[in-house]
Design a protein around this motif. Structure first.
Motif: not given
Length: 273
Positions: A42-68
């Protein structure tokens, strides 16, 4: 349906759609930005990791962590988000979101993270604008930040040596030991008692975002009591907890054996100190 509680929701400013249509955002950057806003507090802060972003947002793409990471840097450069410069690509971190409606009709922007650009006049009399994003700070600023981090790390190491005669279990139990006469233990006991009404996780009432995150982590760990994680918050700060939580989630994803998740988490914290 009648009498249904209003579910929480987040908003997306119209200019984000316009920026995508005008080519300022590509489709992957748009997907990433929408997801980050969707998981924001509610205070405009997202807590995440590069690994989670890759898995959650791009499960259909074979992206590297550097790309995220490069997508995030682009979003920060364009002031959609802000996060502190960080070394390495492991662990969770905070991402601040721009133009965010907060509780009690508040409104959050990232103005404090992005100072106004300096304006100069060229030889032809035309104004010249020089942007100064946080990630473009001169090397002196980065060096100063590293020195501050090193001083903090040295202070934590000194504290760890002072407390080396106690086991982790002793540190946790000392907050309830009436016969403990050590001055620093009494001070810690006072801090814990004044911070919350009870020791059970379900009875703990957070007073800020960091305590709220501690309660969420303790619940996910299956820890019955809040004492241990609040003790770490008071002694070492929230950043250590976030680092340990990121490592814990990665170990869990890798399938490492965890008979007692809460104790495993405390073991990670002990190694990071």
């Amino acid at each position: 349906m009648k009498n249904q509680k209003r579910p929480p929701y987040n908003t997306i400013p119209h200019y984000i759609v316009s920026d995508y249509r005008n080519g300022k955002l590509n489709i992957n950057q748009l997907r990433l930005l929408q997801w980050i806003r969707a998981i924001g507090t509610p205070y405009g802060i997202a807590i995440t990791s590069l690994v989670d972003l890759n898995n959650d947002v791009f499960p259909d793409l074979d992206l590297k962590i550097n790309t995220i990471n490069s997508y995030l840097i682009k979003l920060r450069q364009r002031q959609y988000i802000f996060f502190e410069p960080r070394q390495g690509k492991m662990g969770t971190f905070e991402i601040h979101l721009n133009h965010w409606l907060t509780p009690n009709m508040g409104y959050k922007t990232l103005d404090k993270f992005f100072p106004e650009p300096k304006r100069w006049v060229g030889a032809d009399g035309e104004p010249i604008e020089i942007d100064s994003f946080p990630q473009a700070n001169p090397p002196e600023a980065n060096q100063k930040l590293e020195e501050q981090n090193q001083k903090l790390e040295d202070g934590k190491n000194k504290l760890a040596k002072q407390l080396s005669s106690y086991t982790p279990e002793d540190k946790i139990r000392s907050s309830h030991n009436e016969h403990d006469t050590e001055p620093h233990t009494k001070k810690h006991d006072t801090l814990l008692k004044s911070s919350f009404k009870g020791t059970l996780v379900r009875e703990f009432n957070p007073t800020n975002h960091e305590e709220e995150r501690c309660k969420e982590i303790a619940s996910e760990l299956g820890d019955e009591f809040i004492n241990s994680i609040v003790s770490v918050l008071r002694k070492d700060g929230f950043r250590l907890i976030e680092r340990a939580w990121g490592i814990f989630r990665e170990h869990r994803q890798e399938g490492k054996k965890m008979d007692n998740p809460a104790r495993y988490f405390q073991g990670i914290i002990k190694k990071l100190r």
